[in-house]
Scaffold this active site. Structure first.
Site, PDB file in Angstrom:
ATOM      1  N   ASN A 162     -20.910 -14.109  18.313  1.00  0.00           N
ATOM      2  CA  ASN A 162     -21.535 -12.787  18.292  1.00  0.00           C
ATOM      3  C   ASN A 162     -21.456 -12.291  16.855  1.00  0.00           C
ATOM      4  O   ASN A 162     -20.392 -11.876  16.405  1.00  0.00           O
ATOM      5  CB  ASN A 162     -20.776 -11.848  19.244  1.00  0.00           C
ATOM      6  CG  ASN A 162     -21.287 -10.418  19.140  1.00  0.00           C
ATOM      7  OD1 ASN A 162     -22.327 -10.163  18.534  1.00  0.00           O
ATOM      8  ND2 ASN A 162     -20.561  -9.490  19.735  1.00  0.00           N
ATOM      9  N   LYS A 174     -22.701  -9.739  15.537  1.00  0.00           N
ATOM     10  CA  LYS A 174     -22.727  -8.270  15.387  1.00  0.00           C
ATOM     11  C   LYS A 174     -23.726  -7.909  14.271  1.00  0.00           C
ATOM     12  O   LYS A 174     -24.733  -8.583  14.137  1.00  0.00           O
ATOM     13  CB  LYS A 174     -21.313  -7.739  15.140  1.00  0.00           C
ATOM     14  CG  LYS A 174     -20.323  -8.290  16.178  1.00  0.00           C
ATOM     15  CD  LYS A 174     -19.004  -7.628  16.184  1.00  0.00           C
ATOM     16  CE  LYS A 174     -18.118  -8.262  17.266  1.00  0.00           C
ATOM     17  NZ  LYS A 174     -16.834  -7.631  17.423  1.00  0.00           N
ATOM     18  N   GLU A 192     -18.383  -2.575  22.119  1.00  0.00           N
ATOM     19  CA  GLU A 192     -18.906  -1.726  21.038  1.00  0.00           C
ATOM     20  C   GLU A 192     -20.134  -0.953  21.506  1.00  0.00           C
ATOM     21  O   GLU A 192     -20.365   0.181  21.097  1.00  0.00           O
ATOM     22  CB  GLU A 192     -19.222  -2.597  19.807  1.00  0.00           C
ATOM     23  CG  GLU A 192     -17.940  -3.031  19.109  1.00  0.00           C
ATOM     24  CD  GLU A 192     -18.014  -4.374  18.409  1.00  0.00           C
ATOM     25  OE1 GLU A 192     -19.133  -4.871  18.150  1.00  0.00           O
ATOM     26  OE2 GLU A 192     -16.944  -4.951  18.134  1.00  0.00           O
ATOM     27  N   GLU A 242     -13.151  -9.528  27.092  1.00  0.00           N
ATOM     28  CA  GLU A 242     -12.790  -9.190  25.721  1.00  0.00           C
ATOM     29  C   GLU A 242     -11.921  -7.937  25.707  1.00  0.00           C
ATOM     30  O   GLU A 242     -12.451  -6.817  25.734  1.00  0.00           O
ATOM     31  CB  GLU A 242     -14.047  -8.907  24.899  1.00  0.00           C
ATOM     32  CG  GLU A 242     -14.996 -10.069  24.798  1.00  0.00           C
ATOM     33  CD  GLU A 242     -15.866  -9.967  23.550  1.00  0.00           C
ATOM     34  OE1 GLU A 242     -15.866 -10.941  22.790  1.00  0.00           O
ATOM     35  OE2 GLU A 242     -16.507  -8.930  23.327  1.00  0.00           O
ATOM     36  N   GLY A 288     -11.407  -7.807  16.663  1.00  0.00           N
ATOM     37  CA  GLY A 288     -11.397  -7.512  15.228  1.00  0.00           C
ATOM     38  C   GLY A 288     -10.063  -7.008  14.719  1.00  0.00           C
ATOM     39  O   GLY A 288      -9.964  -6.492  13.609  1.00  0.00           O
ATOM     40  N   SER A 336     -10.399 -11.868  18.551  1.00  0.00           N
ATOM     41  CA  SER A 336      -9.614 -12.554  17.513  1.00  0.00           C
ATOM     42  C   SER A 336      -9.349 -14.024  17.838  1.00  0.00           C
ATOM     43  O   SER A 336      -8.272 -14.549  17.561  1.00  0.00           O
ATOM     44  CB  SER A 336      -8.299 -11.817  17.247  1.00  0.00           C
ATOM     45  OG  SER A 336      -8.560 -10.499  16.807  1.00  0.00           O
TER      46      SER A 336
HETATM   47  P1  13P Z   1     -13.530 -10.870  16.904  1.00  0.00           P
HETATM   48  O1  13P Z   1     -13.551 -12.335  17.188  1.00  0.00           O
HETATM   49  O2  13P Z   1     -13.965 -10.521  15.513  1.00  0.00           O
HETATM   50  O3  13P Z   1     -12.229 -10.253  17.307  1.00  0.00           O
HETATM   51  O4  13P Z   1     -14.653 -10.198  17.851  1.00  0.00           O
HETATM   52  C1  13P Z   1     -14.703 -10.541  19.185  1.00  0.00           C
HETATM   53  C2  13P Z   1     -15.959 -10.006  19.756  1.00  0.00           C
HETATM   54  O5  13P Z   1     -16.140  -8.802  19.857  1.00  0.00           O
HETATM   55  C3  13P Z   1     -16.987 -10.957  20.177  1.00  0.00           C
HETATM   56  O6  13P Z   1     -17.967 -10.344  20.926  1.00  0.00           O
END
Ligand code: 13P
Length: 253
Positions: free
Chosen positions: A9, A11, A100, A170, A176, A216
């Protein structure tokens, strides 16, 4: 048999050229692996999707997806993208209900249910995200919240429809933050989700749905997480932006 999946992802990262370069590097690295047991998916910003799908088209185990969609077919919804549009760019997946989007865009269970319906109608596989914030985990009500998230947005689906979805757990506190759920925490929640699916549908249906872990996830912890019986892969944020890391995760089974 449920599939092993590693989805990136991205983002809101990478301009057009950076994104295409990243996909090309990932394909190059992934194709070195002879016995592929994993499906990989690039969930890119909309701007990359068409070209990304062209690049991945002839690679059987590599796919593309959107990160969001609107539930309507078309209309006066400035800035939105329909499932038919995603499909026309070659996408075969779409992330729905990422925390998010729930947090910053106030997406509700009801809206997410409509997005899931639209995705399935257009032959896109929804990667439906669920996850609890830290205060819910600390209050020890995380299992209930996840049950509610999947019940409200997925359990109206028929057995055939739910069989075409992927679920991603998640935990919000792990996204993050560099903080990963322990393998025990991930396994507990994945088993809980599968049990809820078996209860609502049946054991065979639940057994065949891929449940991914996100938060993460990186090359150093992917193997341990993916070794859990109910963890079928990952939804990767930060580490999906570095080709070597993303493919190392994809090769972690
Ligand atoms: P991270 O791997 O950066 O923690 O993000 C996870 C995420 O939100 C994937 O959709």
């Amino acid at each position: 048999m449920r599939k092993k999946i590693v989805a990136g992802n991205w983002k809101m990262h990478k301009n057009y050229k950076e994104g295409i370069d990243l996909i090309e590097s990932c394909i190059r690295l992934f194709e070195k692996e002879k016995n592929k047991t994993t499906e990989i998916i690039f969930c890119t910003p909309f701007i990359h999707l068409h070209k990304a799908s062209k690049l991945t088209d002839e690679h059987k185990h590599i796919h593309t997806g959107g990160q969001n969609c609107h539930w309507e077919e078309q209309g006066a919804f400035t800035g939105e993208t329909s499932c038919a549009m995603l499909k026309s760019c070659g996408a075969s997946f779409v992330i729905i209900g990422h925390s998010e989007r729930r947090m910053y865009f106030n997406e509700t269970h009801e809206q997410l249910a409509k997005k899931v319906d639209s995705a399935l109608k257009h032959n896109l596989i929804p990667i439906f995200c669920c996850g609890e914030p830290l205060e819910i985990r600390e209050a020890n009500t995380h299992l209930e919240l996840i049950s509610k998230q999947i019940r409200e947005s997925l359990f109206h689906l028929s057995k055939e429809q739910i069989s075409k979805t992927v679920i991603a757990y998640e935990p919000v506190w792990a996204i993050g933050t560099g903080k990963t759920a322990t393998t025990e925490q991930a396994q507990e929640m994945h088993a809980h989700i599968r049990k809820a699916l078996a209860h609502q549908y049946d054991l065979e249906t639940a057994t065949n749905i891929s449940i991914l872990y996100g938060g993460s996830c990186k090359p150093s912890n992917a193997k341990e997480l993916f070794s859990q019986p109910d963890v079928d892969g990952g939804l990767i944020g930060g580490a999906a932006l570095v080709a070597e890391d993303f493919i190392a995760i994809a090769n972690s089974f």
